[in-house]
Design a protein around this motif. Structure first.
Motif, PDB file in Angstrom:
ATOM      1  N   PRO B  38      19.411   7.784  -6.220  1.00  9.95           N
ATOM      2  CA  PRO B  38      19.458   8.811  -5.174  1.00  9.95           C
ATOM      3  C   PRO B  38      18.551   9.998  -5.507  1.00  9.95           C
ATOM      4  CG  PRO B  38      21.446   8.847  -6.512  1.00  9.95           C
ATOM      5  CD  PRO B  38      20.682   7.647  -6.929  1.00  9.95           C
ATOM      6  N   TYR B  39      18.171  10.120  -6.791  1.00  7.06           N
ATOM      7  CA  TYR B  39      17.365  11.282  -7.159  1.00  7.06           C
ATOM      8  C   TYR B  39      15.876  11.000  -7.073  1.00  7.06           C
ATOM      9  CZ  TYR B  39      21.814  12.778  -9.027  1.00  7.06           C
ATOM     10  OH  TYR B  39      23.122  13.117  -9.155  1.00  7.06           O
ATOM     11  N   ASP B  40      15.530   9.765  -6.833  1.00  2.76           N
ATOM     12  CA  ASP B  40      14.115   9.418  -6.816  1.00  2.76           C
ATOM     13  C   ASP B  40      13.613   9.137  -5.414  1.00  2.76           C
ATOM     14  OD1 ASP B  40      13.425   9.373  -9.700  1.00  2.76           O
ATOM     15  OD2 ASP B  40      15.095   7.955  -9.726  1.00  2.76           O
ATOM     16  N   LEU B  41      14.295   9.714  -4.431  1.00  2.00           N
ATOM     17  CA  LEU B  41      13.907   9.381  -3.056  1.00  2.00           C
ATOM     18  C   LEU B  41      12.472   9.777  -2.772  1.00  2.00           C
ATOM     19  CD1 LEU B  41      17.165  10.261  -1.133  1.00  2.00           C
ATOM     20  CD2 LEU B  41      16.246   8.017  -1.725  1.00  2.00           C
ATOM     21  N   GLY B  42      12.064  10.916  -3.327  1.00  2.00           N
ATOM     22  CA  GLY B  42      10.689  11.366  -3.086  1.00  2.00           C
ATOM     23  C   GLY B  42       9.695  10.339  -3.569  1.00  2.00           C
ATOM     24  N   PHE B  43       9.912   9.863  -4.776  1.00  2.00           N
ATOM     25  CA  PHE B  43       9.006   8.877  -5.340  1.00  2.00           C
ATOM     26  C   PHE B  43       9.080   7.557  -4.584  1.00  2.00           C
ATOM     27  CE2 PHE B  43       8.532   5.372  -8.484  1.00  2.00           C
ATOM     28  CZ  PHE B  43       7.166   5.439  -8.580  1.00  2.00           C
ATOM     29  N   MET B  44      10.287   7.139  -4.252  1.00  2.00           N
ATOM     30  CA  MET B  44      10.425   5.870  -3.540  1.00  2.00           C
ATOM     31  C   MET B  44       9.804   5.945  -2.152  1.00  2.00           C
ATOM     32  SD  MET B  44      14.042   4.355  -4.903  1.00  2.00           S
ATOM     33  CE  MET B  44      15.017   5.428  -3.920  1.00  2.00           C
ATOM     34  N   THR B  45       9.882   7.116  -1.551  1.00  2.00           N
ATOM     35  CA  THR B  45       9.246   7.275  -0.246  1.00  2.00           C
ATOM     36  C   THR B  45       7.730   7.112  -0.372  1.00  2.00           C
ATOM     37  OG1 THR B  45      10.984   8.819   0.310  1.00  2.00           O
ATOM     38  CG2 THR B  45       9.066   8.793   1.749  1.00  2.00           C
ATOM     39  N   ARG B  46       7.179   7.649  -1.465  1.00  2.00           N
ATOM     40  CA  ARG B  46       5.746   7.477  -1.674  1.00  2.00           C
ATOM     41  C   ARG B  46       5.401   5.998  -1.814  1.00  2.00           C
ATOM     42  NH1 ARG B  46       3.942  10.128  -6.598  1.00  2.00           N
ATOM     43  NH2 ARG B  46       1.890   9.440  -5.943  1.00  2.00           N
ATOM     44  N   ILE B  47       6.275   5.257  -2.490  1.00  2.00           N
ATOM     45  CA  ILE B  47       6.028   3.814  -2.610  1.00  2.00           C
ATOM     46  C   ILE B  47       6.026   3.156  -1.240  1.00  2.00           C
ATOM     47  CG2 ILE B  47       6.952   1.633  -3.483  1.00  2.00           C
ATOM     48  CD1 ILE B  47       7.894   2.987  -5.917  1.00  2.00           C
ATOM     49  N   LEU B  48       6.998   3.525  -0.416  1.00  2.00           N
ATOM     50  CA  LEU B  48       7.089   2.906   0.908  1.00  2.00           C
ATOM     51  C   LEU B  48       5.819   3.182   1.724  1.00  2.00           C
ATOM     52  CD1 LEU B  48      10.802   3.754   1.774  1.00  2.00           C
ATOM     53  CD2 LEU B  48       9.853   1.526   1.166  1.00  2.00           C
ATOM     54  N   ILE B  49       5.364   4.420   1.663  1.00  2.00           N
ATOM     55  CA  ILE B  49       4.157   4.770   2.422  1.00  2.00           C
ATOM     56  C   ILE B  49       2.965   3.976   1.900  1.00  2.00           C
ATOM     57  CG2 ILE B  49       2.563   6.620   2.993  1.00  2.00           C
ATOM     58  CD1 ILE B  49       4.906   8.554   2.759  1.00  2.00           C
ATOM     59  N   MET B  50       2.902   3.908   0.591  1.00  2.00           N
ATOM     60  CA  MET B  50       1.800   3.164  -0.016  1.00  2.00           C
ATOM     61  C   MET B  50       1.871   1.697   0.393  1.00  2.00           C
ATOM     62  SD  MET B  50      -0.448   4.628  -1.598  1.00  2.00           S
ATOM     63  CE  MET B  50      -1.949   4.124  -2.352  1.00  2.00           C
ATOM     64  N   MET B  51       3.080   1.173   0.538  1.00  2.00           N
ATOM     65  CA  MET B  51       3.223  -0.225   0.953  1.00  2.00           C
ATOM     66  C   MET B  51       2.624  -0.422   2.340  1.00  2.00           C
ATOM     67  SD  MET B  51       7.008  -1.247  -0.329  1.00  2.00           S
ATOM     68  CE  MET B  51       7.317  -1.890  -1.972  1.00  2.00           C
ATOM     69  N   VAL B  52       2.885   0.513   3.211  1.00  2.00           N
ATOM     70  CA  VAL B  52       2.304   0.417   4.551  1.00  2.00           C
ATOM     71  C   VAL B  52       0.777   0.388   4.433  1.00  2.00           C
ATOM     72  CG1 VAL B  52       2.027   1.581   6.766  1.00  2.00           C
ATOM     73  CG2 VAL B  52       4.243   1.617   5.619  1.00  2.00           C
ATOM     74  N   PHE B  53       0.281   1.275   3.593  1.00  2.00           N
ATOM     75  CA  PHE B  53      -1.162   1.381   3.424  1.00  2.00           C
ATOM     76  C   PHE B  53      -1.745   0.090   2.844  1.00  2.00           C
ATOM     77  CE2 PHE B  53      -4.702   3.953   1.158  1.00  2.00           C
ATOM     78  CZ  PHE B  53      -5.560   3.724   2.213  1.00  2.00           C
ATOM     79  N   VAL B  54      -1.095  -0.434   1.815  1.00  2.00           N
ATOM     80  CA  VAL B  54      -1.616  -1.645   1.182  1.00  2.00           C
ATOM     81  C   VAL B  54      -1.505  -2.836   2.133  1.00  2.00           C
ATOM     82  CG1 VAL B  54      -1.361  -3.214  -0.776  1.00  2.00           C
ATOM     83  CG2 VAL B  54      -1.140  -0.770  -1.133  1.00  2.00           C
ATOM     84  N   LEU B  55      -0.435  -2.876   2.916  1.00  2.00           N
ATOM     85  CA  LEU B  55      -0.314  -3.948   3.913  1.00  2.00           C
ATOM     86  C   LEU B  55      -1.491  -3.931   4.865  1.00  2.00           C
ATOM     87  CD1 LEU B  55       3.404  -4.101   5.105  1.00  2.00           C
ATOM     88  CD2 LEU B  55       2.070  -5.909   4.035  1.00  2.00           C
ATOM     89  N   SER B  56      -1.868  -2.734   5.288  1.00  2.00           N
ATOM     90  CA  SER B  56      -2.966  -2.647   6.242  1.00  2.00           C
ATOM     91  C   SER B  56      -4.240  -3.178   5.605  1.00  2.00           C
ATOM     92  CB  SER B  56      -3.165  -1.201   6.697  1.00  2.00           C
ATOM     93  OG  SER B  56      -3.792  -0.435   5.686  1.00  2.00           O
ATOM     94  N   PHE B  57      -4.370  -2.961   4.313  1.00  2.00           N
ATOM     95  CA  PHE B  57      -5.563  -3.441   3.624  1.00  2.00           C
ATOM     96  C   PHE B  57      -5.487  -4.954   3.421  1.00  2.00           C
ATOM     97  CE2 PHE B  57      -8.358  -3.513  -0.279  1.00  2.00           C
ATOM     98  CZ  PHE B  57      -9.514  -3.246   0.423  1.00  2.00           C
ATOM     99  N   ASP B  58      -4.272  -5.455   3.283  1.00  2.00           N
ATOM    100  CA  ASP B  58      -4.103  -6.893   3.118  1.00  2.00           C
ATOM    101  C   ASP B  58      -4.621  -7.644   4.343  1.00  2.00           C
ATOM    102  OD1 ASP B  58      -3.422  -9.205   1.865  1.00  2.00           O
ATOM    103  OD2 ASP B  58      -1.270  -9.044   2.214  1.00  2.00           O
ATOM    104  N   LEU B  59      -4.356  -7.083   5.503  1.00  2.00           N
ATOM    105  CA  LEU B  59      -4.842  -7.733   6.721  1.00  2.00           C
ATOM    106  C   LEU B  59      -6.367  -7.857   6.662  1.00  2.00           C
ATOM    107  CD1 LEU B  59      -4.047  -8.753   9.591  1.00  2.00           C
ATOM    108  CD2 LEU B  59      -4.738  -6.502  10.399  1.00  2.00           C
ATOM    109  N   ILE B  60      -7.007  -6.793   6.224  1.00  2.00           N
ATOM    110  CA  ILE B  60      -8.464  -6.764   6.226  1.00  2.00           C
ATOM    111  C   ILE B  60      -9.048  -7.573   5.088  1.00  2.00           C
ATOM    112  CG2 ILE B  60     -10.427  -5.211   5.954  1.00  2.00           C
ATOM    113  CD1 ILE B  60      -8.814  -3.093   7.341  1.00  2.00           C
ATOM    114  N   LEU B  61      -8.545  -7.326   3.896  1.00  2.00           N
ATOM    115  CA  LEU B  61      -9.114  -8.008   2.734  1.00  2.00           C
ATOM    116  C   LEU B  61      -8.458  -9.367   2.498  1.00  2.00           C
ATOM    117  CD1 LEU B  61     -10.918  -7.995   0.206  1.00  2.00           C
ATOM    118  CD2 LEU B  61      -9.011  -6.975  -1.017  1.00  2.00           C
ATOM    119  N   GLY B  62      -7.143  -9.368   2.475  1.00  2.00           N
ATOM    120  CA  GLY B  62      -6.438 -10.588   2.116  1.00  2.00           C
ATOM    121  C   GLY B  62      -6.591 -11.682   3.160  1.00  2.00           C
TER     122      GLY B  62
END
Ligand SMILES: Nc1ncnc2c1ncn2[C@@H]1O[C@H](COP(=O)(O)OP(=O)(O)OP(=O)(O)O)[C@@H](O)[C@H]1O
Ligand SMILES: Nc1ncnc2c1ncn2[C@@H]1O[C@H](COP(=O)(O)OP(=O)(O)OP(=O)(O)O)[C@@H](O)[C@H]1O
Ligand SMILES: [Mg+2]
Ligand SMILES: [Mg+2]
Lengths: 287, 325, 363, 234, 249
Positions: B38-62
């Motif tokens: 519960p104390y790492d929500l800030g960090f976990m939120t950054r991971i989630l956002i990054m996941m969205v970003f990496v997914l978008s790149f997966d479509l293009i590159l992957g």
């Protein structure tokens, strides 16, 4: 008029440094076709070694330069045997990942032993003394770099285009299995080429350190710059890289003289234009 | 023929349990993470956002095989657009996301028209150049963007008019998670569609694709725009959740890191993108927390180990393990 | 009771020097003064954000505030990192002591920011005044083209013109530039007698000062004045060519005072391979301030901020006090020249402008 | 019978973890003309590639003149006198025709010999390797291998894509090579050609040899052939 | 209106090399034409000019009376011209099934669609299975193409191209690498093609040529040497000297 002349002279001087620092990458990435993001790593190691030799042990510049280049080669040989040899077979993306991993380790090592501050390489004071060319003052070391650059490009051109080694290298890169079945000792050819690339990286890193000072994050900080020279020069073309480096040097310098406010934007727009028109490099007409 | 049975195409049709299992695992994972850390929500939120970003790149590159090193262009545009929109027009988060997506798509379209004609190293450099120009422009347009100090003054309204962004970051976490979930479902549909198959064809053999009559360029631009829109959403999420946009959003390092995370996890697999991001960011976080000066060793060796022992990325680990026995 | 202080800074990557300087100074202060303050034990918790990265900075602040329950935040090397926590500290009513970021506007973003470092206006205006009153007539400014550079340019130009000097040219150099030859050519032909330069510490400064010598500007009699270019952390790398460079700053590692000698001695004892620089003193005084605030207000953030206003003390850099209006430190600005002192190069102070507030706050 | 020049002894080999050749044993004698036939995908190419050292060999032995060579890398096998003309030609695209030939030159071979054999190549000598017609690539692949002066020549469908006149000419060349004492192993899809050329024919099925007979025997006994290779022939 | 393909005075130079010189010929609907000639005569180049992979230096190409010389390759394929590659060019990391499915989807103009599954259309799926069966590829359907032997890849190459259901079909050495025992698969496939389809077949295997073609064009050095029925061509002394050699008669 004097501005134009200054642009050309400063541009060539700068371009030659670009050439020196990226020529090793032209060998490993351009000729050997490995996406070698660790290129800057070898330059860093060479530079760090030269830093330690000149600063901590007071060894004069020229011997320090030679010893550092040799040291990098000595390191590159086992690295090639143990690691890079497998990397050749990887897909491009895997090569990106692998060489990034290697460069991280190189950075971390330098960081561990020498910290993250600048690692200056002591040169004899005469090297940084200004030389008056009549119309313009140029530091002596730039003149040295220009001469070194000319020597390197000539030697490399002859090696790649005019010798059996050059043919063996290009054949091995095109199709390793076929080259091997023609009797070419591909592992040895690769090893030699890789060591050459690493040596040139170290050599260029040290000579270029006056402009791009060595520090632990050097390989990442200037990665884009190295890549640009190879991209604009065209993969696998030594002369292409040379022409590209000089053109980019002049272009960037012109931007700084004429459009200092938007220098960076101008530079990248110009690169965009070049690559859009000549996607395979300056000297290769798009098909 | 039996000799070949082991090398048969390992692409089972996503059907039945396999269709629903991964999203359920994802959902469960989010709840568990939320409950356990519960104390790492800030960090976990950054991971989630990054996941969205990496997914978008997966479509293009992957999937489409378009290798760029300038994916931050779309991310940064999405972030600035959403930030400026929040400051000057409306504080509604979802509207902001739409604006971010539009900005990402627009820049992808404009740059894609040029980029999608290039390939190889020149594509990499062109994509870097686009990002650099954008970054430099953002840096110079200090009056609008705040320049190197960053765009400040963003304050978001409640999500859907109900959920206020709270101090602990609960809303931000679930908000980012829902966006990720929706994007993932959308991408699952896309990659299993004829368009998705065509992208894989393009990656595999562009010349053959042309010879079966596919307007290659248009398909690639379409993929780039779609990826750009999603990257724009990721940027918008960051802007909204951090309440600040800095020119680092256009950093080359960000584009490179996205590529590393994707390849680490397994390019061309949606869950590979998620796993790569999760592992990279977590290892980075923990290693940097333990020894900030030397964490790069850990990342370096991890990355090398993965390429050498799991060339298809972390996602292939279970398959590997099963094959061992 | 244990009172935790969260330090957000860069401990990794190319800018790791900031975090390192902070941490060393904190440890020196604690070694000198102990961890007990008014019956409480002070504990520092460090968070790395790896460079300018507001997302990470905000997440780090959240984690520190929520999980660690820190009562004070501190650190902050890059402006966006500080700005990103502004809403959080306002909401949580937790004071944040800035050890370094030098943009005036930060303190306007939250009532809970206090700063113990400097601002660009604070050191640049004295530099301009000093230059004007020491023979500079025509000046050219050469700054890196980003917010701090532009800030410095504005400060210098307005102060210099105010004193009746002429600014013949204002040059903004792209941040990525490493080859400064073209700009030095322009400076040379501008007809100015002095160049004011502002560049980020590191490779840019290194290449610029080198180019300054190599292109014969020194010989041509064009003087150099700057601010942080001769930072102690890069001074040795600059080498002998830095000798003679004149800068205005609020702190030199060789500042001549008992307090600074003690600071330096303890630091040298604990970190023999390291040097002090302005970031060190920012952190050192920052910790001092936090100790004072704990004494005055314990863990009550709002009360602590009130207590900070007007506080004054003797720092290794000289006398300092917190301006109640801007919550920024009022301090002396020294004019220094690089000299060789035995085996190392130092910034030797030779003139001083006293009690300078943040001149940029009201702009 | 004399000792075999090249011998494969229960060789198991394939790609990665897969086994394509299963317990394949064969002998090739000096000066012999051997044809290997078989349907698509039975492992003909794999057999030649294994001799050259290009596949993963799991077990078994390969001997040349009685010396084990299975630990040797491909380039050393080549230096011992084995030459392979690959089925996919594998011209080096970034080398010109002449450089392609130079890449194969060893033991003082002269590229003029190659040009004599294929005048077409001389005309295109400065052409990039990737810009040759299919047939020209095939000629270049053969010429390039001959530049290494191999004692034993492995030909993987060398006639594919060549004009009939050229095929005739080439078959004569192969004949001539064998009369010079070279050993020729020919993989060929066209059974008629193979039978005309070879002394001995091996038929491969699923990575193993199912028939080893003299060409004359097979010619006389067509249904033997049909049973193995031509199962699908109407 | 003229139907089929007309080639008018087409030339192509690579630098100084003239690979096609003023070629004029017709490929009417239903024709079974073979293009033969020595290696390097320019046959593949000619095929590439028709399909649009290369641009002619001069001359025009008409499809059903429309000038298509300037259209990009993908558009020409859409208009019904298709070609196999002399050196197989397949989707190597896709399965055999997907290699066949993709051209069918493309032909049906589905590949821009996001919303349905690529294997969701039963008509398409039926056609995929039928095509695979025709070329005896069903047992290999789920293998990745890169794991197939070369000859098997040749079959996929043909199956893939035929899935486009072109009106003008160019086959560049379709049987190369296919064993004689299996070449009937190819011959059968060609014979089964719709009668109104125009086929141009480039091949060095004369048995195959004589079996499927009713007209033969001989290309030498970029120009048409002779044109005629298989009978005429096999008797032509010039052709025998330059191309066929002694073995054919
Ligand atoms: N690179 C490879 N990786 C994995 N499997 C392969 C590879 N190359 C061939 N195979 C498989 O090995 C088997 C034998 O292939 P090989 O190429 O030796 O056959 P071949 O007899 O030469 O056939 P063809 O007449 O078609 O050339 C085939 O089933 C094929 O699928
Ligand atoms: N891009 C190119 N640049 C230069 N020359 C080329 C190029 N493409 C083909 N050629 C040359 O043009 C000639 C004709 O080539 P093409 O491939 O059309 O021959 P082909 O008739 O198909 O021969 P084959 O029967 O051997 O396949 C060849 O001599 C070849 O070397
Ligand atoms: Mg084969
Ligand atoms: Mg051809």
């Amino acid at each position: 008029m004097t501005v134009a002349l200054s642009i050309v002279v400063d541009g060539i001087a700068y371009g030659m440094i670009l050439f020196m620092i990226s020529i090793g990458l032209s060998v490993t990435m351009g000729l050997m076709r490995i996406v070698n993001l660790a290129h800057g790593g070898f330059a860093l190691l060479g530079g760090a070694c030269a830093h330690v030799l000149t600063n901590s042990y007071g060894i004069p510049f020229i011997p320090a330069l030679l010893v550092s280049v040799m040291a990098v080669v000595v390191l590159a040989l086992p690295l090639e045997r143990l690691v890079y040899r497998h990397i050749y077979r990887f897909s491009e993306l895997e090569q990106v990942l692998a060489t990034i991993g290697i460069v991280f380790i190189m950075i971390a090592s330098v960081n561990l032993f020498l910290g993250s501050t600048l690692l200056p390489i002591r040169m004899p004071p005469v090297v940084s003394s200004p030389v008056d060319l009549g119309f313009k003052v140029l530091p002596l070391h730039r003149i040295i770099v220009i001469l070194a650059g000319l020597a390197v490009v000539t030697a490399l051109y002859l090696l790649v285009e005019r010798t059996r080694f050059g043919i063996y290298l290009r054949a091995s890169v095109d199709n390793q299995a076929t080259a091997a079945s023609l009797g070419i000792d591909t592992p040895k050819v690769y090893l030699a080429a890789f060591a050459l690339g690493a040596a040139l990286a170290a050599f260029g890193g040290i000579l270029g350190a006056e402009l791009l000072p060595i520090e632990a994050y050097y390989p990442l900080r200037y990665m884009v710059l190295f890549l640009i020279v190879v991209a604009v020069g065209g993969m696998g073309s030594i002369i292409g890289s040379f022409v590209a480096a000089l053109s980019l040097g002049i272009l960037d310098t012109a931007g700084r003289y004429l459009l200092p406010d938007i220098g960076t934007i101008f530079f990248f727009l110009a690169i965009t234009a070049v690559l859009a028109l000549r996607p395979n490099g300056l000297l290769v007409k798009s098909s | 023929m039996s000799a070949n049975s082991t090398i048969a195409a390992a692409r089972p049709q996503i059907r039945g349990a396999a269709t629903f299992l991964p999203p359920i695992i994802l959902l469960a994972g989010a709840f568990v993470a939320f409950w356990l850390f519960p104390y790492d929500l800030g960090f976990m939120t950054r991971i989630l956002i990054m996941m969205v970003f990496v997914l978008s790149f997966d479509l293009i590159l992957g999937y489409a095989g378009i290798a760029t090193l300038g994916h931050a262009a779309m991310y940064g545009c999405g972030a600035y657009a959403a930030g400026l929109f929040a400051i000057h027009v409306s504080a509604d988060p979802l509207l902001g996301l739409a604006i971010g997506a539009a900005a990402g798509a627009l820049i992808a379209l404009v740059s894609g028209l040029l980029l999608m004609r290039a390939h190889g190293l020149s594509l990499l450099m062109l994509s870097i150049a686009v990002t650099m120009v954008l970054q430099e422009t953002a840096s110079k347009a200090r009056g609008i963007t705040g320049g190197a100090d960053g765009l400040t003054g963003i304050s978001m309204g409640p999500v859907l008019g109900i959920f206020e962004f709270d101090f602990i970051g609960k809303t931000a976490f679930w908000y980012a998670f829902c966006v990720l979930f929706v994007i993932l479902l959308v991408l699952r549909v896309v990659v299993a569609s004829p368009f998705g198959l065509a992208l894989r064809g393009i990656k595999d053999s562009p010349s053959r694709m042309r010879a079966i009559g596919t307007p290659l360029y248009r398909r690639k631009v379409a993929a780039y725009v779609l990826g750009g829109a999603i990257a724009g959403i990721a940027g918008a999420l960051t802007a909204q959740i951090t309440s600040l946009v800095s020119i680092e959003a256009f950093n080359f390092a960000l584009s490179a890191e996205v590529m590393v995370m994707l390849v680490l996890g397994g390019a061309g697999r949606l869950y590979g993108a998620l796993i790569g991001t999760l592992v990279f960011m977590t290892v980075h976080h923990i290693a940097a927390g333990i020894d900030p000066f030397n964490w790069l060793f850990v990342i370096g060796f991890m990355v090398l180990a993965v390429v050498f022992f799991l060339p298809e990325g972390l996602i292939s680990l279970p398959k590997r393990l099963m094959r061992l026995d | 009771e244990t009172i935790k202080v969260g330090v957000i800074a860069t401990f990794s990557g190319p800018n790791a020097i900031w975090g390192k300087q902070f941490q060393e100074a904190i440890q020196v202060y604690v070694a000198q003064h102990g961890k007990e303050v008014a019956g409480n034990t002070v504990e520092f918790v460090y968070k790395d954000v790896g460079g300018p990265n507001p997302d990470a900075s905000k997440a780090a602040a959240q984690e520190l505030l929520i999980r660690e329950g820190v009562k004070y935040l501190a650190g902050f090397d890059f402006t966006p990192n500080a700005l990103a926590v502004a809403p959080l500290i306002t909401q949580a009513k937790v004071p944040a002591v800035i050890f370094n970021s030098a943009t005036s506007a930060i303190n306007k973003q939250s009532e809970f920011f206090v700063r113990t470092s400097f601002t660009l206006w604070q050191v640049t205006v004295p530099a301009a005044h000093w230059a004007a009153s020491n023979g500079a007539k025509k000046i050219v400014t050469a700054v890196s083209d980003y917010n701090p550079g532009v800030d410095a340019e504005n400060a210098f130009v307005s102060a210099f013109e105010e004193k009746g000097g002429t600014v013949v040219e204002k040059i903004r150099m792209p941040l990525q530039t490493t080859d400064f030859a073209p700009f030095l050519q322009r400076i040379k032909s501008s007809g100015a007698d002095t160049v004011f330069a502002f560049l980020p510490a590191g490779p840019a400064t290194f290449a610029f000062t080198k180019a300054y010598n190599e292109n014969g500007l020194k010989q041509a009699g064009i003087n150099f004045i700057g601010t942080g270019e001769t930072d102690e952390s890069t001074l040795d790398a600059l080498g002998d060519q830095a000798i003679g460079l004149t800068t205005a700053q609020h702190y030199s590692a060789v500042h001549d005072s008992e307090l600074n000698k003690a600071f330096r001695a303890k630091h040298a004892e604990m970190f023999p391979k390291s040097t002090l620089n302005p970031a060190s003193v920012g952190a050192y005084d920052g910790v001092h301030l936090i100790y004072k605030l704990i004494e005055a207000a314990g863990t009550d953030g709002s009360e602590a901020i009130e207590a900070a206003k007007g506080l004054s003390w003797e720092s290794p850099r000289g006398p300092v006090s917190i301006d109640p209006a801007s919550r920024h430190v009022i301090q002396n600005v020294y004019i220094r020249r690089v000299e060789r002192d035995g085996s190392r190069l130092v910034n030797r102070e030779f003139d001083v402008i006293e009690s300078v507030p943040d001149l940029g706050f009201s702009r | 019978m004399a000792d075999a020049l090249l011998e494969l002894d229960s060789v198991v080999a394939g790609y990665g973890a897969t086994h394509v050749l299963r317990n394949l044993s064969l002998k090739v004698f000096k000066g012999e003309r051997l044809a290997v036939v078989g349907r698509n995908g039975v492992g003909k190419t794999t057999t030649l590639a294994t001799v050259m050292g290009l596949t993963r060999q799991h077990s078994g032995a390969i001997r040349l003149n009685g010396q084990s060579i299975d630990r040797l890398p491909p380039h050393m096998r080549s230096q011992l006198g084995i030459g392979l003309v690959p089925q996919t030609r594998d011209i080096f695209p970034s080398l010109t025709v002449e450089e392609n030939l130079l890449a194969g030159v060893r033991n003082g071979a002269s590229i003029e010999e190659a040009y004599e054999l294929f005048p077409r190549l001389k005309e295109r000598r400065h052409n990039g390797g990737s810009k040759l017609s299919g047939g020209e690539q095939q000629m270049l692949a053969i010429a390039r291998t001959l530049m290494g002066k191999p004692h034993i020549i492995l030909l993987d469908e060398p006639l594919e894509g060549l004009a009939p006149v050229i095929c005739e000419g080439l078959m004569e060349v192969f004949h001539a090579l064998s009369t010079q004492g070279k050993t020729v192993v020919l993989v060929e899809q066209h059974t008629r050609l193979a039978l005309d050329f070879a002394d001995r024919v091996l038929i491969l099925e699923q990575g193993a040899i199912v028939l080893d007979a003299s060409a004359a025997e097979l010619k006389a006994n067509r249904d033997l052939l049909d049973r193995h290779v031509g199962v699908a022939v109407k | 209106m003229t139907t089929g393909l007309q080639v008018r005075n087409v030339s192509k130079n690579f630098g100084g090399l003239r690979v096609a010189r003023d070629i004029t010929l017709d490929l009417p609907a239903g024709a079974r034409t073979a293009l033969i000639g020595p290696n390097g005569a320019g046959k593949t180049t000619f095929a590439n000019l028709i399909i649009g992979a290369l641009e002619p230096t001069s001359g025009s190409i008409y499809l059903d009376g429309h000038d298509i010389s300037k259209l990009p390759e993908a558009t020409r394929v859409g208009a019904g011209i298709a070609k196999t590659f002399q050196i197989t060019n397949l989707f190597r990391s896709l399965s055999v099934r997907d290699n066949v499915r993709l051209p069918i989807l493309e032909r049906e103009r589905r590949t821009a669609s996001f919303l349905r599954r690529y294997d969701g259309d039963s008509a398409v799926e039926e056609e995929v299975e039928k095509t695979l069966a025709e070329f005896q590829l069903l047992p290999l359907a789920d293998h990745l193409v890169r794991n197939l032997a070369y000859g098997q890849q040749r079959l996929v190459e043909l199956a893939l191209t035929l899935s486009l259901k072109p009106r003008i079909l160019i086959l560049d050495e379709p049987a190369a690498g296919v064993p004689s025992s299996d070449s009937h698969l190819i011959i059968d496939a060609i014979k089964r093609l719709p009668a109104d389809l125009s086929v141009l077949i480039i091949e060095h295997d004369m048995e195959l040529v004589f079996e499927v073609a009713n007209r033969i064009i001989v290309l030498v050095n970029g120009t048409i040497l002779v044109e005629g029925t298989p009978q005429e061509i096999s008797q032509d002394p010039k052709v025998r000297e330059l191309y066929l050699g002694a073995g054919h008669g």
